[in-house]
Write a protein that holds these residues in place. Structure first.
Motif, PDB file in Angstrom:
ATOM      1  N   LYS A   1       0.830  -1.206   0.000  1.00 57.54           N
ATOM      2  CA  LYS A   1       0.000   0.000   0.000  1.00 57.54           C
ATOM      3  C   LYS A   1       0.863   1.255   0.000  1.00 57.54           C
ATOM      4  O   LYS A   1       0.550   2.238  -0.684  1.00 57.54           O
ATOM      5  CB  LYS A   1      -0.934  -0.014   1.212  1.00 57.54           C
ATOM      6  N   LYS A   2       1.953   1.240   0.754  1.00 52.83           N
ATOM      7  CA  LYS A   2       2.871   2.375   0.760  1.00 52.83           C
ATOM      8  C   LYS A   2       3.507   2.579  -0.613  1.00 52.83           C
ATOM      9  O   LYS A   2       3.715   3.716  -1.060  1.00 52.83           O
ATOM     10  CB  LYS A   2       3.945   2.178   1.822  1.00 52.83           C
ATOM     11  N   ALA A   3       3.800   1.460  -1.294  1.00 51.65           N
ATOM     12  CA  ALA A   3       4.367   1.559  -2.640  1.00 51.65           C
ATOM     13  C   ALA A   3       3.361   2.179  -3.606  1.00 51.65           C
ATOM     14  O   ALA A   3       3.731   3.024  -4.443  1.00 51.65           O
ATOM     15  CB  ALA A   3       4.787   0.175  -3.130  1.00 51.65           C
ATOM     16  N   LEU A   4       2.103   1.784  -3.496  1.00 55.39           N
ATOM     17  CA  LEU A   4       1.070   2.362  -4.353  1.00 55.39           C
ATOM     18  C   LEU A   4       0.942   3.863  -4.111  1.00 55.39           C
ATOM     19  O   LEU A   4       0.818   4.646  -5.067  1.00 55.39           O
ATOM     20  CB  LEU A   4      -0.272   1.681  -4.085  1.00 55.39           C
ATOM     21  N   GLU A   5       0.978   4.262  -2.858  1.00 51.71           N
ATOM     22  CA  GLU A   5       0.884   5.686  -2.534  1.00 51.71           C
ATOM     23  C   GLU A   5       2.055   6.457  -3.138  1.00 51.71           C
ATOM     24  O   GLU A   5       1.881   7.553  -3.682  1.00 51.71           O
ATOM     25  CB  GLU A   5       0.853   5.869  -1.015  1.00 51.71           C
ATOM     26  N   ALA A   6       3.247   5.866  -3.041  1.00 53.76           N
ATOM     27  CA  ALA A   6       4.428   6.522  -3.596  1.00 53.76           C
ATOM     28  C   ALA A   6       4.334   6.638  -5.115  1.00 53.76           C
ATOM     29  O   ALA A   6       4.695   7.675  -5.694  1.00 53.76           O
ATOM     30  CB  ALA A   6       5.686   5.755  -3.199  1.00 53.76           C
ATOM     31  N   LEU A   7       3.857   5.602  -5.767  1.00 57.47           N
ATOM     32  CA  LEU A   7       3.724   5.627  -7.225  1.00 57.47           C
ATOM     33  C   LEU A   7       2.704   6.676  -7.667  1.00 57.47           C
ATOM     34  O   LEU A   7       2.911   7.370  -8.674  1.00 57.47           O
ATOM     35  CB  LEU A   7       3.313   4.245  -7.739  1.00 57.47           C
ATOM     36  N   ASN A   8       1.621   6.787  -6.923  1.00 58.10           N
ATOM     37  CA  ASN A   8       0.611   7.791  -7.263  1.00 58.10           C
ATOM     38  C   ASN A   8       1.183   9.198  -7.158  1.00 58.10           C
ATOM     39  O   ASN A   8       0.788  10.105  -7.898  1.00 58.10           O
ATOM     40  CB  ASN A   8      -0.607   7.650  -6.335  1.00 58.10           C
ATOM     41  N   THR A   9       2.131   9.380  -6.241  1.00 60.15           N
ATOM     42  CA  THR A   9       2.779  10.687  -6.080  1.00 60.15           C
ATOM     43  C   THR A   9       3.828  10.928  -7.168  1.00 60.15           C
ATOM     44  O   THR A   9       3.911  12.031  -7.732  1.00 60.15           O
ATOM     45  CB  THR A   9       3.455  10.787  -4.697  1.00 60.15           C
ATOM     46  N   GLU A  10       4.604   9.881  -7.471  1.00 61.49           N
ATOM     47  CA  GLU A  10       5.714  10.031  -8.414  1.00 61.49           C
ATOM     48  C   GLU A  10       5.276  10.006  -9.870  1.00 61.49           C
ATOM     49  O   GLU A  10       5.932  10.597 -10.731  1.00 61.49           O
ATOM     50  CB  GLU A  10       6.743   8.936  -8.163  1.00 61.49           C
ATOM     51  N   VAL A  11       4.196   9.285 -10.159  1.00 55.78           N
ATOM     52  CA  VAL A  11       3.715   9.183 -11.545  1.00 55.78           C
ATOM     53  C   VAL A  11       2.218   9.510 -11.568  1.00 55.78           C
ATOM     54  O   VAL A  11       1.370   8.644 -11.818  1.00 55.78           O
ATOM     55  CB  VAL A  11       3.961   7.768 -12.120  1.00 55.78           C
ATOM     56  N   PRO A  12       1.862  10.771 -11.319  1.00 55.60           N
ATOM     57  CA  PRO A  12       0.446  11.112 -11.152  1.00 55.60           C
ATOM     58  C   PRO A  12      -0.371  11.127 -12.444  1.00 55.60           C
ATOM     59  O   PRO A  12      -1.587  10.963 -12.412  1.00 55.60           O
ATOM     60  CB  PRO A  12       0.503  12.514 -10.528  1.00 55.60           C
ATOM     61  N   ASN A  13       0.287  11.304 -13.569  1.00 52.34           N
ATOM     62  CA  ASN A  13      -0.452  11.499 -14.820  1.00 52.34           C
ATOM     63  C   ASN A  13      -0.351  10.324 -15.788  1.00 52.34           C
ATOM     64  O   ASN A  13      -0.560  10.485 -16.986  1.00 52.34           O
ATOM     65  CB  ASN A  13       0.049  12.771 -15.512  1.00 52.34           C
ATOM     66  N   THR A  14      -0.027   9.155 -15.296  1.00 49.44           N
ATOM     67  CA  THR A  14       0.108   7.993 -16.167  1.00 49.44           C
ATOM     68  C   THR A  14      -1.225   7.587 -16.777  1.00 49.44           C
ATOM     69  O   THR A  14      -2.289   7.754 -16.158  1.00 49.44           O
ATOM     70  CB  THR A  14       0.705   6.809 -15.379  1.00 49.44           C
ATOM     71  N   LYS A  15      -1.154   7.049 -17.980  1.00 51.68           N
ATOM     72  CA  LYS A  15      -2.338   6.486 -18.619  1.00 51.68           C
ATOM     73  C   LYS A  15      -2.507   5.012 -18.271  1.00 51.68           C
ATOM     74  O   LYS A  15      -3.511   4.395 -18.616  1.00 51.68           O
ATOM     75  CB  LYS A  15      -2.238   6.661 -20.133  1.00 51.68           C
ATOM     76  N   SER A  16      -1.493   4.464 -17.619  1.00 56.80           N
ATOM     77  CA  SER A  16      -1.550   3.068 -17.191  1.00 56.80           C
ATOM     78  C   SER A  16      -2.141   2.980 -15.788  1.00 56.80           C
ATOM     79  O   SER A  16      -2.450   4.000 -15.161  1.00 56.80           O
ATOM     80  CB  SER A  16      -0.144   2.459 -17.222  1.00 56.80           C
ATOM     81  N   SER A  17      -2.273   1.753 -15.286  1.00 50.57           N
ATOM     82  CA  SER A  17      -2.866   1.556 -13.965  1.00 50.57           C
ATOM     83  C   SER A  17      -2.088   0.492 -13.215  1.00 50.57           C
ATOM     84  O   SER A  17      -1.386  -0.332 -13.807  1.00 50.57           O
ATOM     85  CB  SER A  17      -4.340   1.139 -14.093  1.00 50.57           C
ATOM     86  N   VAL A  18      -2.210   0.513 -11.894  1.00 48.24           N
ATOM     87  CA  VAL A  18      -1.491  -0.441 -11.055  1.00 48.24           C
ATOM     88  C   VAL A  18      -2.412  -0.921  -9.947  1.00 48.24           C
ATOM     89  O   VAL A  18      -3.226  -0.162  -9.422  1.00 48.24           O
ATOM     90  CB  VAL A  18      -0.191   0.191 -10.495  1.00 48.24           C
TER      91      VAL A  18
END
Length: 264
Positions: free
Chosen positions: A44-61
């Motif tokens: 969950k912490k990794a997901l939060e970090a990714l949302n912060t670091e790559v906010p405008n991606t067209k992909s999903s995780v």
């Protein structure tokens, strides 16, 4: 165009995390990525970090709890993916563990140092791959990547980096031990060759991918590895992304290095 479905194991930190990040930043394709993590909290912490670091991606995780030492966990993860997707396009077997530092600290026995590493890095990876093959075979472009270490026999014969030379006498004063981990990763290379053989007629592209000497969180030795010249894990993430996206398609069935040279 539909998103490509990718599962990355051990993706809550290190090379796995950077691989997910690199794929989210890709301009070549869109992805739906399953972020495999043994710990839900760390995932969950990794997901939060990714949302912060790559906010405008067209992909999903999407977070996927996955413990390679637990067959029930692997089966549950498979059912979770199968219930939402009829296939996966790429499996990146990144999850790994090292217990050499634990042995040096006296927290595990010498035997446990080896058996625990093999359980995760070889047996667990093999069981996971075996379990997910039915979904992989339904892809129009199936790809299977085994993340290697500094572990190929041909390389070790010429240079035993990163373990330094040792003077004569016993016991040896080794302050940076890697042998349990490296033996298991050499076994993983054999596993890659076997899966390449098994899946050749099915059109699955299989590689071992050696990202180099990087300062990941593996074995709790991040600072030590940095001091020895280890690179940032993002180097490995970018390299794995390139393999996923076809840059090394001419080297299927080989252990490839980030510097472009097939090991064998």
């Amino acid at each position: 165009m539909a998103s490509k479905i990718v599962l990355v194991t051990g993706a809550n930190n290190g090379i796995g995390y950077e691989t997910v990040k690199a794929l989210l930043q890709s301009t070549k394709a869109t992805y739906h990525i399953f972020l495999g993590s043994r710990s839900l909290e760390k995932g969950k912490k990794a997901l939060e970090a990714l949302n912060t670091e790559v906010p405008n991606t067209k992909s999903s995780v999407e977070l996927l709890q996955l413990d390679l030492t637990d067959d029930a966990s692997i089966e549950t993860a498979y059912e979770t993916v199968r219930n939402s997707h009829d296939h996966i396009d790429t499996l990146v077997n990144n999850a790994g563990a090292s217990f050499d530092g634990e042995f040096l600290a006296g927290r595990v026995s010498l035997r446990e140092c080896f058996t625990k590493a093999y359980d995760v890095n070889v047996a667990g990876t093999h069981v996971l791959t075996y379990t997910f093959i039915p979904l992989l075979l339904k892809s129009a472009d199936p790809r299977l990547v085994f993340v290697a270490g500094l572990s190929q026999i041909t390389q070790a014969a010429e240079s035993y980096f990163p373990t330094p030379p040792l003077p004569a006498g016993w016991p040896k004063n080794v302050d940076f031990e890697t042998i349990g981990y490296r033996c298991s990763k050499t076994a993983l290379n054999m596993l890659m060759l076997d899966w390449n053989h098994k899946l050749k007629a099915d059109g699955v592209k299989v590689w071992g991918a050696g990202p180099g000497f990087l300062a990941t969180g593996l074995g709790g030795l991040t600072e030590k590895i940095r001091e020895m010249g280890g690179g940032h894990p993002s180097i490995g993430g970018d390299f794995i992304k390139d393999v996923v996206e076809g840059v090394r398609d001419s080297d299927v069935g080989k252990l490839v290095q980030k510097d472009g040279i097939p090991a064998w």
